[in-house]
Each structure stands twice: as structure tokens, then as C-alpha cells.
Design a protein around this motif. Structure first.
Motif, PDB file in Angstrom:
ATOM      1  N   LYS A   1       0.876  -1.181   0.000  1.00  0.00           N
ATOM      2  CA  LYS A   1       0.000   0.000   0.000  1.00  0.00           C
ATOM      3  C   LYS A   1       0.904   1.218   0.000  1.00  0.00           C
ATOM      4  N   SER A   2       0.480   2.255  -0.679  1.00  0.00           N
ATOM      5  CA  SER A   2       1.262   3.481  -0.725  1.00  0.00           C
ATOM      6  C   SER A   2       0.319   4.679  -0.823  1.00  0.00           C
ATOM      7  N   ALA A   3       0.636   5.725  -0.061  1.00  0.00           N
ATOM      8  CA  ALA A   3      -0.178   6.950  -0.110  1.00  0.00           C
ATOM      9  C   ALA A   3       0.741   8.142  -0.325  1.00  0.00           C
ATOM     10  N   LEU A   4       0.273   9.095  -1.085  1.00  0.00           N
ATOM     11  CA  LEU A   4       0.987  10.333  -1.361  1.00  0.00           C
ATOM     12  C   LEU A   4       0.034  11.484  -1.068  1.00  0.00           C
ATOM     13  N   VAL A   5       0.489  12.420  -0.223  1.00  0.00           N
ATOM     14  CA  VAL A   5      -0.335  13.579   0.104  1.00  0.00           C
ATOM     15  C   VAL A   5       0.450  14.856  -0.172  1.00  0.00           C
ATOM     16  N   TRP A   6      -0.287  15.925  -0.426  1.00  0.00           N
ATOM     17  CA  TRP A   6       0.302  17.235  -0.653  1.00  0.00           C
ATOM     18  C   TRP A   6      -0.227  18.176   0.411  1.00  0.00           C
ATOM     19  N   GLY A   7       0.603  19.125   0.796  1.00  0.00           N
ATOM     20  CA  GLY A   7       0.161  20.062   1.814  1.00  0.00           C
ATOM     21  C   GLY A   7       1.116  21.231   1.973  1.00  0.00           C
ATOM     22  N   VAL A   8       0.896  21.983   3.053  1.00  0.00           N
ATOM     23  CA  VAL A   8       1.656  23.204   3.308  1.00  0.00           C
ATOM     24  C   VAL A   8       2.347  23.105   4.667  1.00  0.00           C
ATOM     25  N   PHE A   9       3.635  23.402   4.669  1.00  0.00           N
ATOM     26  CA  PHE A   9       4.489  23.396   5.858  1.00  0.00           C
ATOM     27  C   PHE A   9       4.246  24.638   6.702  1.00  0.00           C
TER      28      PHE A   9
END
Length: 148
Positions: free
Chosen positions: A77-85
Motif C-alpha cells: 500500500k502506498s499513499a501520497l499527500v500534498w500540503g503546506v508546511f
């Protein structure tokens, strides 16, 4: 069977793991580094000493984060998320540091030797504690079981 993880499965994967890979980009350079983390409330919480990743995230706070659970070549299983630091301070910083210590300590072989600066009490004041507020994500899996 290869398929997409549901939002719940992505969250479950993020909550189960303790090491992921942080990707950041600044001044035409991309940098990917493994980090210890805690997932909670749609955010990744982590810490770092001063260095390249903090310099880059301060210049460009848009980052991505990847986590996986690999059993073997055909079962993962693999997940990739995007966001703000964003950097944390005060009470929130202290609470996150405690969460990291409580999550990481049980996983160490010799806790008394403080193998990570995450646990070294002498260095805690110099660490930058941060959050990545997740804005979107996706996940995939491969399994030969009838249900994932």
C-alpha cells in the motif's frame, strides 16, 4: 489486483506508519528525505534540526509526503499527500514533541541510549517542530487477496 485506496484506507495507513518520505522543492532543486512523524487531524507532525529541508520548506512551503507498507513485491500500500508546511511554537509545539516521543520511544531497541534527536532531552529546545496541513492525497495498493 491493483487498485486505489479509499480516503479511510489512506488515513489508516498514515496512522499506522511512523516513517515517511518528505519531498520539498526550492530554487530548482527537489529534495526527498525520510522523517519520523505522527499523523493526526488531517496533518503530518514532525521535527527537525536546522538544515536543508527546513531551509527549502521555508522558501517554498508546498510539500508532498509519501508513506507505504510493503509486505512484498506484489502486496503493498502506498499513499501520497500534498500540503503546506508551517512551524509550530508554544504549547502546540510541546504537545507535538510529546506525541512524537511517545510514538517513537516504544520502537527503539535501546531507549536509554536515545538513538534519535527526537528523544534526546538535551537537544529538544533546538528542534523545529512543524506541521504539514494536508490539502489532497491519493493512494494505491496491490494485493492478491479478494478484499483490500
Amino acid at each position: 489486483m491493483i487498485g486505489e485506496l479509499s480516503k479511510k484506507q489512506i488515513i489508516d495507513l498514515m496512522e499506522q506508519q511512523v516513517i515517511g518520505r518528505l519531498g520539498c522543492h526550492a530554487e530548482d532543486e527537489t529534495y526527498i528525505v525520510p522523517i519520523n512523524y505522527v499523523y493526526r487531524d488531517n496533518a503530518i507532525y514532525a521535527h527537525s534540526g536546522e538544515g536543508k529541508k527546513l531551509t527549502m520548506m521555508r522558501q517554498n512551503p508546498k510539500v508532498c509526503f509519501q508513506v507505504d507498507d510493503i509486505i512484498d513485491t506484489f502486496n503493498w500500500k502506498s499513499a501520497l499527500v500534498w500540503g503546506v508546511f508551517e512551524e509550530l511554537s508554544g504549547t502546540e509545539r510541546q504537545q507535538v514533541m510529546q506525541s512524537l516521543i511517545h510514538r517513537i520511544m516504544p520502537l527503539t531497541n535501546k531507549p536509554s541510549e536515545a538513538p534519535s534527536h527526537a528523544i534526546d532531552q538535551n537537544k529538544l529546545d533546538n528542534l523545529i517542530v512543524y506541521r504539514i496541513r494536508i490539502s489532497e492525497g491519493s493512494g494505491r495498493f496491490e494485493s492478491h487477496e479478494s478484499e483490500q
